[in-house]
Design a protein around this motif. Sequence first.
Motif, PDB file in Angstrom:
ATOM      1  N   ALA A 142       6.473   0.704   3.284  1.00  0.00           N
ATOM      2  CA  ALA A 142       5.529  -0.520   2.523  1.00  0.00           C
ATOM      3  C   ALA A 142       5.222  -1.382   3.438  1.00  0.00           C
ATOM      4  CB  ALA A 142       6.533  -0.954   1.427  1.00  0.00           C
ATOM      5  N   LEU A 181       8.795  12.578   5.109  1.00  0.00           N
ATOM      6  CA  LEU A 181       7.752  12.349   3.839  1.00  0.00           C
ATOM      7  C   LEU A 181       8.669  12.625   2.630  1.00  0.00           C
ATOM      8  CD1 LEU A 181       4.375  14.031   4.916  1.00  0.00           C
ATOM      9  CD2 LEU A 181       4.781  11.685   4.625  1.00  0.00           C
ATOM     10  N   ARG A 184      10.994   9.841   2.208  1.00  0.00           N
ATOM     11  CA  ARG A 184      10.221   8.474   1.823  1.00  0.00           C
ATOM     12  C   ARG A 184       9.940   8.405   0.160  1.00  0.00           C
ATOM     13  NH1 ARG A 184       3.996   6.776   3.504  1.00  0.00           N
ATOM     14  NH2 ARG A 184       3.645   8.434   2.407  1.00  0.00           N
ATOM     15  N   GLU A 185       9.571   9.736  -0.358  1.00  0.00           N
ATOM     16  CA  GLU A 185       9.284   9.887  -1.892  1.00  0.00           C
ATOM     17  C   GLU A 185      10.787   9.567  -2.568  1.00  0.00           C
ATOM     18  OE1 GLU A 185       6.534  10.194  -3.497  1.00  0.00           O
ATOM     19  OE2 GLU A 185       5.716   9.685  -1.501  1.00  0.00           O
ATOM     20  N   ARG A 188      11.130   6.008  -2.651  1.00  0.00           N
ATOM     21  CA  ARG A 188      10.115   5.217  -3.563  1.00  0.00           C
ATOM     22  C   ARG A 188      10.658   5.498  -4.978  1.00  0.00           C
ATOM     23  NH1 ARG A 188       4.464   5.274  -1.450  1.00  0.00           N
ATOM     24  NH2 ARG A 188       3.720   6.087  -3.410  1.00  0.00           N
ATOM     25  N   SER A 189      11.339   6.496  -5.440  1.00  0.00           N
ATOM     26  CA  SER A 189      11.672   6.578  -6.820  1.00  0.00           C
ATOM     27  C   SER A 189      12.818   5.919  -7.094  1.00  0.00           C
ATOM     28  CB  SER A 189      12.089   8.180  -7.027  1.00  0.00           C
ATOM     29  OG  SER A 189      13.224   8.537  -6.178  1.00  0.00           O
ATOM     30  N   ARG A 196       6.827  -1.996  -6.079  1.00  0.00           N
ATOM     31  CA  ARG A 196       5.939  -0.828  -6.140  1.00  0.00           C
ATOM     32  C   ARG A 196       4.667  -1.161  -5.821  1.00  0.00           C
ATOM     33  NH1 ARG A 196       8.116   3.623  -7.913  1.00  0.00           N
ATOM     34  NH2 ARG A 196      10.514   3.478  -8.920  1.00  0.00           N
ATOM     35  N   LEU A 199       3.973  -0.340  -1.971  1.00  0.00           N
ATOM     36  CA  LEU A 199       4.289   0.930  -1.469  1.00  0.00           C
ATOM     37  C   LEU A 199       2.892   1.432  -0.641  1.00  0.00           C
ATOM     38  CD1 LEU A 199       6.524   2.543  -3.999  1.00  0.00           C
ATOM     39  CD2 LEU A 199       7.124   1.680  -1.975  1.00  0.00           C
ATOM     40  N   LEU A 200       3.127   2.241   0.433  1.00  0.00           N
ATOM     41  CA  LEU A 200       2.006   2.787   1.274  1.00  0.00           C
ATOM     42  C   LEU A 200       1.944   4.233   0.671  1.00  0.00           C
ATOM     43  CD1 LEU A 200       2.266   1.143   4.530  1.00  0.00           C
ATOM     44  CD2 LEU A 200       0.615   0.444   2.914  1.00  0.00           C
ATOM     45  N   ASP A 201       0.775   4.864   0.858  1.00  0.00           N
ATOM     46  CA  ASP A 201       0.749   6.299   0.713  1.00  0.00           C
ATOM     47  C   ASP A 201       0.248   7.199   1.880  1.00  0.00           C
ATOM     48  OD1 ASP A 201       1.125   6.355  -2.228  1.00  0.00           O
ATOM     49  OD2 ASP A 201      -0.933   5.500  -2.899  1.00  0.00           O
ATOM     50  N   ASP A 202      -0.037   6.398   2.885  1.00  0.00           N
ATOM     51  CA  ASP A 202      -0.181   7.041   4.198  1.00  0.00           C
ATOM     52  C   ASP A 202       0.414   8.080   4.629  1.00  0.00           C
ATOM     53  OD1 ASP A 202      -1.176   7.742   6.621  1.00  0.00           O
ATOM     54  OD2 ASP A 202      -1.113   5.601   7.502  1.00  0.00           O
ATOM     55  N   GLN A 203       0.164   9.236   4.763  1.00  0.00           N
ATOM     56  CA  GLN A 203       0.645  10.627   5.145  1.00  0.00           C
ATOM     57  C   GLN A 203       1.214  10.647   6.687  1.00  0.00           C
ATOM     58  OE1 GLN A 203       1.742  12.748   2.402  1.00  0.00           O
ATOM     59  NE2 GLN A 203       1.433  10.844   1.546  1.00  0.00           N
TER      60      GLN A 203
END
Length: 267
Positions: A142, A181, A184-185, A188-189, A196, A199-203
Amino acid sequence: MSYIGFLSDLEHEPNEPVQYYLPLDRERVPLNPYIGHEIELRYLGEKACCTCGRKAKKLFNNGYCYPCFTKLAECDLCIVKPHQCHYDQGTCRDTEFAESNCMTAHYVYLALSSGIKVGLTRKNRGKARWIDQGAIQAIPIAEVPTRKAAGEMEYFISQHIPDKTDWRKMLAGKVEECDLLEIREQIRSLLPEEYREYLLDDQEIYQFTYPILETLEKIKSLSFDKQEVIKGRLMGIKGQYLILDHAVLNIKKHTGYKIEVVLRPLG
């Protein structure tokens, strides 16, 4: 080659491998060319504060004299426990420091060094922070607007995964494999709704390799507080550590020590 000066933290550039430099006053000694060579570091019996330059018999918090340690904002407890930031209470040691260092965007991140850990860092210091910790992989979770908010998120996550690095395992290269990854998921949950929006979605997973010829089976730590001269073959560098052929030296721990460094080619 011989150099004399007061030590500062190792500096580095995120190349492949990481390029390291040893700061000694105004000198910036490149170390990568000497991997595999003999190195001798001799403590010259002087210590000076990394901020004010005051000579001192004892330094605190990796390089500060006692007056600076008790007065400077960067030595306050909230630096290591950012969720306890007291800027809003009007008791910050230095509001100018806080505005430029704490009231700015921070990453909360996952890093892989000895194992998976959570941490935080100013957004503009991400790679430098991860290299200082000897991470081989890292990914932001994040981007949070203040250090306190980042610290609160980090503290919440630390109830589920560690927030510390085992420096011996890190230096020995004993890293537990994991999927950043996927973790991280999972994190996030678990996060409350209030986090929220950050939060970043960078892969992209940041990868780091270090200049190391060989790792040590048994990690022994050296200190200028116990011996005046430290020498051996420089086998590698990782985090803030010089890895010699028989033990390791934490440079950050000796910030402010005056030393002479002699670098010799083999043979």
